[in-house]
Design a protein around this motif. Sequence first.
Motif, PDB file in Angstrom:
ATOM      1  N   LEU A 164       0.948  -1.288   0.124  1.00  0.00           N
ATOM      2  CA  LEU A 164       0.248   0.056  -0.072  1.00  0.00           C
ATOM      3  C   LEU A 164       1.302   1.336   0.230  1.00  0.00           C
ATOM      4  CD1 LEU A 164      -2.506   1.575  -0.403  1.00  0.00           C
ATOM      5  CD2 LEU A 164      -2.693   0.731   2.813  1.00  0.00           C
ATOM      6  N   ILE A 165       0.671   2.537  -1.077  1.00  0.00           N
ATOM      7  CA  ILE A 165       1.516   3.460  -1.376  1.00  0.00           C
ATOM      8  C   ILE A 165       0.672   4.503  -1.587  1.00  0.00           C
ATOM      9  CG2 ILE A 165       3.135   4.748  -2.327  1.00  0.00           C
ATOM     10  CD1 ILE A 165       3.815   1.369  -3.928  1.00  0.00           C
ATOM     11  N   GLY A 166       0.642   5.151   0.001  1.00  0.00           N
ATOM     12  CA  GLY A 166      -0.157   6.717  -0.317  1.00  0.00           C
ATOM     13  C   GLY A 166       0.960   7.959  -1.233  1.00  0.00           C
ATOM     14  N   ILE A 167      -0.197   8.714  -1.092  1.00  0.00           N
ATOM     15  CA  ILE A 167       0.251  10.032  -2.170  1.00  0.00           C
ATOM     16  C   ILE A 167      -0.677  10.963  -1.158  1.00  0.00           C
ATOM     17  CG2 ILE A 167      -0.149  10.743  -4.441  1.00  0.00           C
ATOM     18  CD1 ILE A 167       1.668   8.173  -4.552  1.00  0.00           C
ATOM     19  N   GLY A 168       0.079  11.977  -1.085  1.00  0.00           N
ATOM     20  CA  GLY A 168      -0.271  13.480  -0.446  1.00  0.00           C
ATOM     21  C   GLY A 168       0.388  13.931  -1.936  1.00  0.00           C
ATOM     22  N   VAL A 169      -1.598  14.964  -1.875  1.00  0.00           N
ATOM     23  CA  VAL A 169      -1.697  15.584  -3.443  1.00  0.00           C
ATOM     24  C   VAL A 169      -2.252  16.675  -2.463  1.00  0.00           C
ATOM     25  CG1 VAL A 169      -2.336  13.163  -4.630  1.00  0.00           C
ATOM     26  CG2 VAL A 169      -3.833  14.215  -2.985  1.00  0.00           C
ATOM     27  N   THR A 170      -2.287  17.427  -1.236  1.00  0.00           N
ATOM     28  CA  THR A 170      -2.322  18.131  -0.978  1.00  0.00           C
ATOM     29  C   THR A 170      -1.006  18.519   0.196  1.00  0.00           C
ATOM     30  OG1 THR A 170      -3.795  17.277   1.637  1.00  0.00           O
ATOM     31  CG2 THR A 170      -4.814  17.675  -0.611  1.00  0.00           C
ATOM     32  N   PRO A 171      -0.819  19.615   1.163  1.00  0.00           N
ATOM     33  CA  PRO A 171       0.018  20.160   1.918  1.00  0.00           C
ATOM     34  C   PRO A 171       0.134  18.910   2.813  1.00  0.00           C
ATOM     35  CG  PRO A 171      -1.206  21.728   1.232  1.00  0.00           C
ATOM     36  CD  PRO A 171      -2.234  21.372   1.062  1.00  0.00           C
ATOM     37  N   ALA A 172       1.344  18.231   3.387  1.00  0.00           N
ATOM     38  CA  ALA A 172       1.216  17.086   4.269  1.00  0.00           C
ATOM     39  C   ALA A 172       0.466  17.466   5.562  1.00  0.00           C
ATOM     40  CB  ALA A 172       2.900  16.861   4.507  1.00  0.00           C
ATOM     41  N   MET A 173      -0.220  16.368   6.228  1.00  0.00           N
ATOM     42  CA  MET A 173      -1.099  16.622   7.020  1.00  0.00           C
ATOM     43  C   MET A 173      -0.495  15.984   8.285  1.00  0.00           C
ATOM     44  SD  MET A 173      -4.822  16.877   5.985  1.00  0.00           S
ATOM     45  CE  MET A 173      -5.787  16.544   7.256  1.00  0.00           C
ATOM     46  N   LEU A 174       0.479  15.542   7.827  1.00  0.00           N
ATOM     47  CA  LEU A 174       1.173  14.458   9.266  1.00  0.00           C
ATOM     48  C   LEU A 174       1.430  15.707  10.676  1.00  0.00           C
ATOM     49  CD1 LEU A 174       2.602  12.471  10.270  1.00  0.00           C
ATOM     50  CD2 LEU A 174       5.099  13.029   8.829  1.00  0.00           C
ATOM     51  N   PRO A 175       1.287  15.245  11.602  1.00  0.00           N
ATOM     52  CA  PRO A 175       1.484  16.161  13.166  1.00  0.00           C
ATOM     53  C   PRO A 175       2.518  16.214  13.559  1.00  0.00           C
ATOM     54  CG  PRO A 175      -0.305  13.981  13.502  1.00  0.00           C
ATOM     55  CD  PRO A 175       0.021  14.277  12.045  1.00  0.00           C
ATOM     56  N   SER A 176       3.385  16.921  13.867  1.00  0.00           N
ATOM     57  CA  SER A 176       3.975  16.858  14.621  1.00  0.00           C
ATOM     58  C   SER A 176       4.959  17.710  15.373  1.00  0.00           C
ATOM     59  CB  SER A 176       5.804  17.108  13.012  1.00  0.00           C
ATOM     60  OG  SER A 176       6.887  17.826  13.574  1.00  0.00           O
ATOM     61  N   VAL A 177       6.072  17.524  16.119  1.00  0.00           N
ATOM     62  CA  VAL A 177       6.357  18.536  17.550  1.00  0.00           C
ATOM     63  C   VAL A 177       6.322  20.056  16.174  1.00  0.00           C
ATOM     64  CG1 VAL A 177       6.898  16.930  18.636  1.00  0.00           C
ATOM     65  CG2 VAL A 177       8.414  17.924  17.772  1.00  0.00           C
ATOM     66  N   ASP A 178       6.738  19.935  15.461  1.00  0.00           N
ATOM     67  CA  ASP A 178       7.561  21.018  14.900  1.00  0.00           C
ATOM     68  C   ASP A 178       6.286  22.264  14.290  1.00  0.00           C
ATOM     69  OD1 ASP A 178      10.495  20.433  15.583  1.00  0.00           O
ATOM     70  OD2 ASP A 178      10.402  18.620  13.998  1.00  0.00           O
ATOM     71  N   THR A 179       5.572  21.742  14.255  1.00  0.00           N
ATOM     72  CA  THR A 179       4.352  21.831  13.262  1.00  0.00           C
ATOM     73  C   THR A 179       2.672  22.458  14.193  1.00  0.00           C
ATOM     74  OG1 THR A 179       3.663  20.419  12.241  1.00  0.00           O
ATOM     75  CG2 THR A 179       5.353  21.417  10.973  1.00  0.00           C
ATOM     76  N   ALA A 180       2.480  23.031  13.956  1.00  0.00           N
ATOM     77  CA  ALA A 180       1.061  22.910  14.461  1.00  0.00           C
ATOM     78  C   ALA A 180      -0.118  22.441  13.759  1.00  0.00           C
ATOM     79  CB  ALA A 180       0.466  24.496  14.086  1.00  0.00           C
ATOM     80  N   PRO A 181      -0.546  22.534  14.409  1.00  0.00           N
ATOM     81  CA  PRO A 181      -2.176  21.525  13.571  1.00  0.00           C
ATOM     82  C   PRO A 181      -2.616  21.407  12.439  1.00  0.00           C
ATOM     83  CG  PRO A 181      -2.338  21.039  15.980  1.00  0.00           C
ATOM     84  CD  PRO A 181      -1.629  22.499  15.913  1.00  0.00           C
ATOM     85  N   PHE A 182      -3.260  21.492  11.446  1.00  0.00           N
ATOM     86  CA  PHE A 182      -3.469  20.966   9.747  1.00  0.00           C
ATOM     87  C   PHE A 182      -4.698  22.274  10.259  1.00  0.00           C
ATOM     88  CE2 PHE A 182      -5.024  20.645   6.678  1.00  0.00           C
ATOM     89  CZ  PHE A 182      -3.649  20.134   5.118  1.00  0.00           C
ATOM     90  N   GLY A 183      -4.646  23.080   9.324  1.00  0.00           N
ATOM     91  CA  GLY A 183      -5.730  23.802   9.016  1.00  0.00           C
ATOM     92  C   GLY A 183      -5.892  25.264   8.888  1.00  0.00           C
ATOM     93  N   PRO A 184      -5.444  25.943   9.662  1.00  0.00           N
ATOM     94  CA  PRO A 184      -5.615  27.348   9.887  1.00  0.00           C
ATOM     95  C   PRO A 184      -4.362  28.128   8.929  1.00  0.00           C
ATOM     96  CG  PRO A 184      -4.911  26.740  12.353  1.00  0.00           C
ATOM     97  CD  PRO A 184      -5.298  25.677  10.870  1.00  0.00           C
ATOM     98  N   GLY A 185      -3.702  26.925   8.701  1.00  0.00           N
ATOM     99  CA  GLY A 185      -2.604  28.015   8.245  1.00  0.00           C
ATOM    100  C   GLY A 185      -1.155  29.127   8.807  1.00  0.00           C
ATOM    101  N   LEU A 186      -0.578  28.097   9.966  1.00  0.00           N
ATOM    102  CA  LEU A 186      -0.241  29.016  10.829  1.00  0.00           C
ATOM    103  C   LEU A 186       1.619  27.986  10.832  1.00  0.00           C
ATOM    104  CD1 LEU A 186      -1.930  28.148  14.442  1.00  0.00           C
ATOM    105  CD2 LEU A 186      -1.295  30.672  12.781  1.00  0.00           C
ATOM    106  N   PRO A 187       2.047  29.124  10.031  1.00  0.00           N
ATOM    107  CA  PRO A 187       3.609  27.971   9.890  1.00  0.00           C
ATOM    108  C   PRO A 187       4.240  28.159  11.003  1.00  0.00           C
ATOM    109  CG  PRO A 187       3.894  30.797   9.959  1.00  0.00           C
ATOM    110  CD  PRO A 187       2.044  30.784   9.527  1.00  0.00           C
ATOM    111  N   PRO A 188       5.981  27.455  11.116  1.00  0.00           N
ATOM    112  CA  PRO A 188       5.912  26.871  11.913  1.00  0.00           C
ATOM    113  C   PRO A 188       6.725  28.367  12.667  1.00  0.00           C
ATOM    114  CG  PRO A 188       7.159  25.352   9.724  1.00  0.00           C
ATOM    115  CD  PRO A 188       6.156  26.543   9.158  1.00  0.00           C
TER     116      PRO A 188
END
Length: 467
Positions: A164-188
Amino acid sequence: MIGRLPEVRTVSADHEPSGPSTTEEPPLSRIITTALPAHGHTGPLLAVSADLAARGHEVVFLGGSRFAGAAERAGVRFVALPAEADFDDRDLDGSFPGRSSLPPGPERLAFDARHVFLDPIPAQYRALLALLADFPADAVIADAFLQGALPLALSRPRSQRPALIGIGVTPAMLPSVDTAPFGPGLPPLPGEEGRARNRALQEEADRRAEPLRRYTEKVYAGLGVEAPRGPRGLAAVTVPDHFLQLTVPGFEYPRSDAPAGFRLIGALPGAVGDEQPLPSWWGELTAGRPVVVVTQGTLANDDLGELVAPTVTALAERDLLVVAATGRPGGPQALAGLLGGSLPGNVRAVDYVPFERLLPHTDLLVSNGGYGGVQTALRYGVPLVVAGASEDKPEVAARVQWSGVGLDLRTGRPAPVEVGAAVDRVLGEGRFRERARALGAELAQYRPFDTIAELVEAEAHSVPVGR
């Protein structure tokens, strides 16, 4: 992009397909590709399908019924998703009653997560199992938003299923300690201050998402599969054997805790569109005036008053050539109607236009933030002004500003004065163009079609499935 979807068989920048094989040699491998029945999701997966078929693989595309013709032109067999998982992305509000009453933002995103992405999972999964019974594939390549592919990996070991190979066709939604949650468009935000902000925001997002988590568990339980754990966006990356994000490091936030299977492989090259006739004014593109292109893409363009009309108003009669790519039949007439019946003298409006031929002559793109279209502009070193408020567009716009290739207006309906000031700044400050060209050079170093093909071929030879 504004080019039409059926152009996926055009020669790509990193591979020259020879067309479907006419020999009797067996296929290199059997591959199922599948995507949510939406243009922005289906287009990339059909492009991948066409490339793999041209290399000698046998490919079946499982997707929305309205894309059957596009799959045929891509040279692959088509199987329609069942009615419960099919919808017309050109009328999401009609396909999903109640959606139109919700404003863009968290409420609409939660509605989409439940009804657009979660509810179709059982039908998607059943369709995939039925197809596998008829067509025992070596690999399944799935758009990250077609979540009905995930139970395939959750329900059985790798030795008993295709890769099974997933393809990300939108900005990465992967949560991280280095990023805000996906959605509101907050940069690091760098340093411990940023990580503290991200933790607090993620905790709040998890609290708000608790009803959705319970709903997710109910959907998966109906399939006899335990729902993936963790924040939204994590399972799409960690459940597949591989996850390939269609971008480059220069346009995606760094994540120190990204799983090993998460790879940035570059953006897919677009179709050149040689068969599409050029408008009569095409020669004006090289007449010496700076060229500004404005578009709301091919889907979010019912109301050209959101971005196209304000841009045309802001740039009217300037010493610029403004190309308004409306992305729909009758778009130029609708735009003229919004502007009192006629267009300014420096504006050329079209319904569809081959972007791969237009962008080399473009000095600036004003966009509502379609992920593929923005990266296509960057492949040609074109800086941007982005105004988008729906779906993933705030995240795309935030990445445009974070990467230094343009400005994020942080609204989906800017005033003409806002657009004009942003255009002046991007055209006037050379750093945006320089950074866009640097991103273009970075994108040129990647060969995503080759990467996908090499991975598929390696997986096909590692664990035979049903052969």
